[in-house]
Scaffold this active site. Structure first.
Site, PDB file in Angstrom:
ATOM      1  N   ASP A 219       0.796  -1.273  -0.143  1.00 56.81           N
ATOM      2  CA  ASP A 219       0.048   0.203   0.021  1.00 56.81           C
ATOM      3  C   ASP A 219       1.185   1.292   0.148  1.00 56.81           C
ATOM      4  O   ASP A 219      -0.100   3.287  -0.243  1.00 56.81           O
ATOM      5  CB  ASP A 219      -1.140   0.311   1.343  1.00 56.81           C
ATOM      6  CG  ASP A 219      -0.536  -0.152   2.844  1.00 56.81           C
ATOM      7  OD1 ASP A 219       0.702  -0.931   2.967  1.00 56.81           O
ATOM      8  OD2 ASP A 219      -0.637   1.218   3.309  1.00 56.81           O
ATOM      9  N   HIS A 220       1.991   0.944   0.114  1.00 59.18           N
ATOM     10  CA  HIS A 220       2.808   2.687  -0.157  1.00 59.18           C
ATOM     11  C   HIS A 220       3.729   2.556  -0.974  1.00 59.18           C
ATOM     12  O   HIS A 220       4.456   3.513  -1.753  1.00 59.18           O
ATOM     13  CB  HIS A 220       4.054   2.182   0.926  1.00 59.18           C
ATOM     14  CG  HIS A 220       2.942   2.443   1.847  1.00 59.18           C
ATOM     15  ND1 HIS A 220       3.108   4.034   3.376  1.00 59.18           N
ATOM     16  CD2 HIS A 220       2.088   1.349   3.256  1.00 59.18           C
ATOM     17  CE1 HIS A 220       2.487   2.936   4.228  1.00 59.18           C
ATOM     18  NE2 HIS A 220       1.400   1.827   4.200  1.00 59.18           N
TER      19      HIS A 220
ATOM     20  N   HIS B 124       7.626  -1.592  12.700  1.00 61.18           N
ATOM     21  CA  HIS B 124       6.968  -1.950  11.651  1.00 61.18           C
ATOM     22  C   HIS B 124       6.933  -2.680  11.172  1.00 61.18           C
ATOM     23  O   HIS B 124       7.159  -3.804  10.322  1.00 61.18           O
ATOM     24  CB  HIS B 124       5.932  -0.803  11.829  1.00 61.18           C
ATOM     25  CG  HIS B 124       4.743  -0.442   9.871  1.00 61.18           C
ATOM     26  ND1 HIS B 124       3.827  -1.173  10.477  1.00 61.18           N
ATOM     27  CD2 HIS B 124       5.111  -0.127   8.774  1.00 61.18           C
ATOM     28  CE1 HIS B 124       3.045  -1.628   9.661  1.00 61.18           C
ATOM     29  NE2 HIS B 124       3.483  -1.181   8.707  1.00 61.18           N
TER      30      HIS B 124
HETATM   31 FE    FE Z   1       0.697   1.200   5.282  1.00 62.64          FE
HETATM   32 ZN    ZN Z   2       2.609  -0.637   5.995  1.00 59.64          ZN
END
Ligand code: FE
Ligand code: ZN
Length: 258
Positions: free
Chosen positions: A60-61, A114
């Site tokens: 999603d990045h 993360h």
């Molecule tokens: Fe994300």
């Molecule tokens: Zn992420």
């Protein structure tokens, strides 16, 4: 003030578009998970995409990068230790990266937690924090320890209070509900809840935040505050002797909080 504008993508991602200094029709984008909304924004503003910056490898990045490079030929800058969809200039903590065509220069932080190789970029009074620091929250620990994520967040919290924080997702309202549960009576959180509701009601982003605001409202930056510590200890049912232990309890609490 650096001109940074949101391009909403998917359900709650933001792709941030940075306008060049002294080159207003040249732009860079941060974390383009989808090419289409970026191409639409470029066409609408007659803008030239000079650079693409990525904070970490999650789809999603980075999902839009290959198409954006194919269409625009923009240069790509991505984390030194993560696999990226295209060849790119590698960003490592402590380095500085310049984008001469846009008059931009950013310093890089390694912010593992993360993901293992997550980076954040800072310069011109702004921070792009990806999925590490959210407003009133932080990213899930997919590839790192509580100690690593706490150190990453503490490093970002050391930036000047007025630094504007641009993160990867619009999670602010849900994060504030958790923050108020952990840190009840915190008037800065209560004020922000009202302000965020107004902004979201108008369809506007709650972002950017600032480092100063995050230090007042974000429980993951407040593990040393008695209110936050005692809430975490009550949930854990035991003493939590270190900020990392408080952080770990908060993070697992938030993972299941509704
Ligand atoms: Fe994300
Ligand atoms: Zn992420």
């Amino acid at each position: 003030m650096l001109d940074v504008r949101p391009i909403p993508a998917f359900r709650d991602n933001y792709i941030w578009m940075i306008h060049g200094i002294g080159a207003p029709h040249g732009v860079a984008v941060v974390d383009p998970g989808d090419a289409q909304p970026v191409l639409a924004a470029l066409a609408a503003g007659a803008l030239k995409l000079e650079a693409i910056l990525a904070t970490h490898y999650h789809a999603d990045h980075v999902g839009g990068i290959a198409e954006l490079v194919a269409v625009t030929g923009a240069r790509v800058f991505g984390p030194a230790r993560e696999r990226m969809p295209v060849a790119c200039v590698r960003l490592a903590g402590g380095e500085r990266v310049g984008i001469a065509a846009l008059g931009l220069e950013f310093g890089i932080f390694d912010v593992p937690g993360h993901t293992a190789g997550h980076v954040a970029l800072t310069g011109h009074g702004v921070l792009f924090s990806g999925d590490t620091l959210f407003s009133a929250g932080c990213g899930r620990l997919f590839e790192g320890t509580a100690e690593q994520m706490l150190a990453s967040l503490d490093a970002l919290a050391g930036l000047p209070d007025e630094t504007r924080v641009f993160c990867g997702h619009e999670y602010t309202e849900a994060n504030l509900r958790f923050a108020l549960t952990v840190d009840p009576g915190n008037s800065a959180i209560m004020d922000y809840v009202k302000r965020a509701a107004v902004l979201r009601g108008e369809g506007r982003p709650t972002l950017p935040s600032t480092i100063g605001l995050e230090k007042r409202v974000n429980p993951f930056l407040r593990t040393r505050h008695e209110n936050v510590k005692s809430s975490a200890e009550r949930r854990a049912g035991r003493m939590l002797p270190t900020p990392a232990a408080v952080f770990a309890e908060l993070r697992s609490w938030k993972d299941t909080f509704r």
